[in-house]
Design a protein around this motif. Sequence first.
Motif, short mmCIF file in Angstrom:
data_model
loop_
_atom_site.label_atom_id
_atom_site.label_comp_id
_atom_site.label_asym_id
_atom_site.label_seq_id
_atom_site.Cartn_x
_atom_site.Cartn_y
_atom_site.Cartn_z
N HIS A 198 0.83 -1.20 0.00
CA HIS A 198 0.00 0.00 0.00
C HIS A 198 0.87 1.26 0.00
CE1 HIS A 198 -3.43 -2.61 0.62
NE2 HIS A 198 -2.80 -3.15 1.65
N LEU A 199 1.94 1.17 -0.77
CA LEU A 199 2.88 2.29 -0.88
C LEU A 199 2.67 2.95 -2.24
CD1 LEU A 199 5.34 3.90 0.11
CD2 LEU A 199 6.80 2.14 -0.90
N ASP A 200 2.15 4.16 -2.22
CA ASP A 200 1.92 4.89 -3.46
C ASP A 200 3.23 5.54 -3.89
OD1 ASP A 200 -0.82 4.36 -3.73
OD2 ASP A 200 -1.31 5.91 -2.26
N ILE A 201 3.68 5.18 -5.09
CA ILE A 201 4.95 5.70 -5.58
C ILE A 201 4.81 5.94 -7.08
CG2 ILE A 201 5.84 3.34 -5.86
CD1 ILE A 201 8.63 4.45 -5.24
N SER A 202 5.25 7.08 -7.53
CA SER A 202 5.12 7.44 -8.94
C SER A 202 6.24 6.80 -9.76
CB SER A 202 5.18 8.96 -9.10
OG SER A 202 6.49 9.43 -8.77
N LEU A 203 6.06 6.79 -11.08
CA LEU A 203 7.10 6.27 -11.95
C LEU A 203 8.37 7.11 -11.84
CD1 LEU A 203 5.13 5.38 -15.22
CD2 LEU A 203 5.97 3.83 -13.46
N GLY A 204 8.19 8.42 -11.67
CA GLY A 204 9.36 9.28 -11.51
C GLY A 204 10.13 8.95 -10.24
N SER A 205 9.41 8.60 -9.18
CA SER A 205 10.07 8.23 -7.93
C SER A 205 10.81 6.90 -8.08
CB SER A 205 9.05 8.15 -6.79
OG SER A 205 8.52 9.43 -6.50
N VAL A 206 10.23 5.97 -8.83
CA VAL A 206 10.91 4.69 -9.07
C VAL A 206 12.24 4.95 -9.77
CG1 VAL A 206 10.83 2.51 -10.34
CG2 VAL A 206 8.80 3.32 -9.12
N ALA A 207 12.23 5.78 -10.81
CA ALA A 207 13.46 6.10 -11.53
C ALA A 207 14.46 6.81 -10.62
CB ALA A 207 13.15 6.96 -12.74
N ALA A 208 13.97 7.72 -9.77
CA ALA A 208 14.86 8.44 -8.86
C ALA A 208 15.49 7.50 -7.84
CB ALA A 208 14.08 9.55 -8.15
N LEU A 209 14.70 6.54 -7.34
CA LEU A 209 15.24 5.58 -6.38
C LEU A 209 16.28 4.67 -7.03
CD1 LEU A 209 12.03 4.60 -4.37
CD2 LEU A 209 13.89 6.09 -3.65
N GLU A 210 16.05 4.31 -8.28
CA GLU A 210 17.06 3.51 -8.99
C GLU A 210 18.39 4.26 -9.05
OE1 GLU A 210 14.16 1.00 -12.09
OE2 GLU A 210 15.46 2.61 -12.81
N GLN A 211 18.33 5.56 -9.31
CA GLN A 211 19.56 6.34 -9.40
C GLN A 211 20.22 6.51 -8.04
OE1 GLN A 211 21.14 7.10 -12.25
NE2 GLN A 211 19.49 5.81 -13.04
N GLN A 212 19.42 6.57 -6.97
CA GLN A 212 20.00 6.64 -5.63
C GLN A 212 20.77 5.36 -5.31
OE1 GLN A 212 16.96 7.66 -2.73
NE2 GLN A 212 16.34 9.48 -3.89
N VAL A 213 20.19 4.23 -5.67
CA VAL A 213 20.87 2.96 -5.42
C VAL A 213 22.10 2.84 -6.32
CG1 VAL A 213 20.65 0.44 -5.45
CG2 VAL A 213 18.73 1.86 -4.70
N SER A 214 21.98 3.29 -7.56
CA SER A 214 23.13 3.26 -8.47
C SER A 214 24.29 4.03 -7.88
CB SER A 214 22.73 3.85 -9.83
OG SER A 214 23.81 3.83 -10.73
N ALA A 215 24.00 5.21 -7.31
CA ALA A 215 25.07 6.00 -6.69
C ALA A 215 25.62 5.31 -5.44
CB ALA A 215 24.53 7.39 -6.33
N ALA A 216 24.74 4.63 -4.69
CA ALA A 216 25.16 3.97 -3.45
C ALA A 216 26.13 2.83 -3.72
CB ALA A 216 23.94 3.46 -2.68
N VAL A 217 26.01 2.16 -4.87
CA VAL A 217 26.88 1.01 -5.16
C VAL A 217 28.00 1.37 -6.12
CG1 VAL A 217 24.97 -0.61 -4.76
CG2 VAL A 217 25.46 0.16 -7.09
N ALA A 218 28.14 2.64 -6.47
CA ALA A 218 29.16 3.04 -7.46
C ALA A 218 30.56 2.67 -7.00
CB ALA A 218 29.06 4.54 -7.73
N ALA A 219 30.90 2.98 -5.75
CA ALA A 219 32.25 2.70 -5.26
C ALA A 219 32.54 1.20 -5.19
CB ALA A 219 32.46 3.36 -3.90
N PRO A 220 31.62 0.37 -4.64
CA PRO A 220 31.88 -1.07 -4.66
C PRO A 220 32.03 -1.65 -6.07
CG PRO A 220 30.14 -0.57 -3.09
CD PRO A 220 30.41 0.69 -3.85
N VAL A 221 31.26 -1.14 -7.02
CA VAL A 221 31.37 -1.63 -8.40
C VAL A 221 32.71 -1.23 -8.99
CG1 VAL A 221 30.46 -1.38 -10.74
CG2 VAL A 221 28.90 -1.76 -8.81
#
Length: 328
Positions: free
Chosen positions: A37-60
């Motif tokens: 029951h979590l309302d989340i927009s498509l734009g928020s999904v894309a933004a969260l993907e980029q946050q995770v991408s940045a979070a794993v940048a150094a380990p990658v």
Amino acid sequence: MPPGGFGPRTQATVAYLAGRLGISQRDVAELLQALFHLDISLGSVAALEQQVSAAVAAPVAEAAAYVQQQPVVNADETGWREGRQRMWLWTAVTPLVTLFLVLATRGRAGAQALLGATFAGIVGSDRWSGYTWVDPARRQVCWAHLRRDFAAFVERGGEPARLGQALLEVSAQIFGLWARVRDGPLTRPTFVTAMRPLQAQVEALLAEGATLEHAKTRRACQNIGKLAPALWTFVTTEGVEPTNNAAERALRRAVVWRRRSFGTQSAAGSCFAARLLTVVTTLRQQDRDVLDYLTAACTAALCGVPPPSLLPASLPHVSAVSSLQSAA
């Protein structure tokens, strides 16, 4: 509280659904609403993907440096789309860490970006020209691909068919010996000795093929003959496989992603895809939990501490960050 109102577990869940399960952004939003029951927009999904991408940048990046320093790497590439641009998804596979990159080239520059221009190890690959900058003595040409070449000879009939059938028969003996040394009944010295007459037979057949009147078969034999040292690295060097199956298996998940989504729409999306494929494949190789790792990486980014490593020697560090995640 994190900016945007979504915590590390939600960030990680979005990345897990997209990067591990290959779910579209629209389906990610629907699933989060249906289950939580979590309302989340498509734009928020894309933004969260980029946050995770940045979070794993150094380990990658750390994983990339690790792969480029390994003694044996299997490499492969497949087509990719970034918007309307043709791209290539490259992978470099080692036993415990796998790297993915989305690049605009399939040539030498792409292989060097993947492996490092000064790569000093052994590369297992097909016969694609992008790898010709590597000394044949430091390559292992995939025998599964060679068998397909030999089967193509057979389909042509005549002298190519006779030659192809002979090469297929020898390669069957080679794979039989390899299975025995890989699984243990056959010792390495015995394997090396048993391979010598088969190596000589293959090279003689290729030399014969290089003189055939059939132009396509003649050129194929000549080109394979130029890579003669790369045919037998798996015989002379332990830890080298005769096929490139490890890299081809690693690409299967990416191919499924590409077929579902038709690639990515931006450079940032391609970067997310490559990083998440690197994270997911590497963690699964090490039997580590993907969702917990992504949550720990997002927590580390929120707290301003170093993210957990993808390298196998850093497992204690992952536990430490996981405990931070639990406390948060």
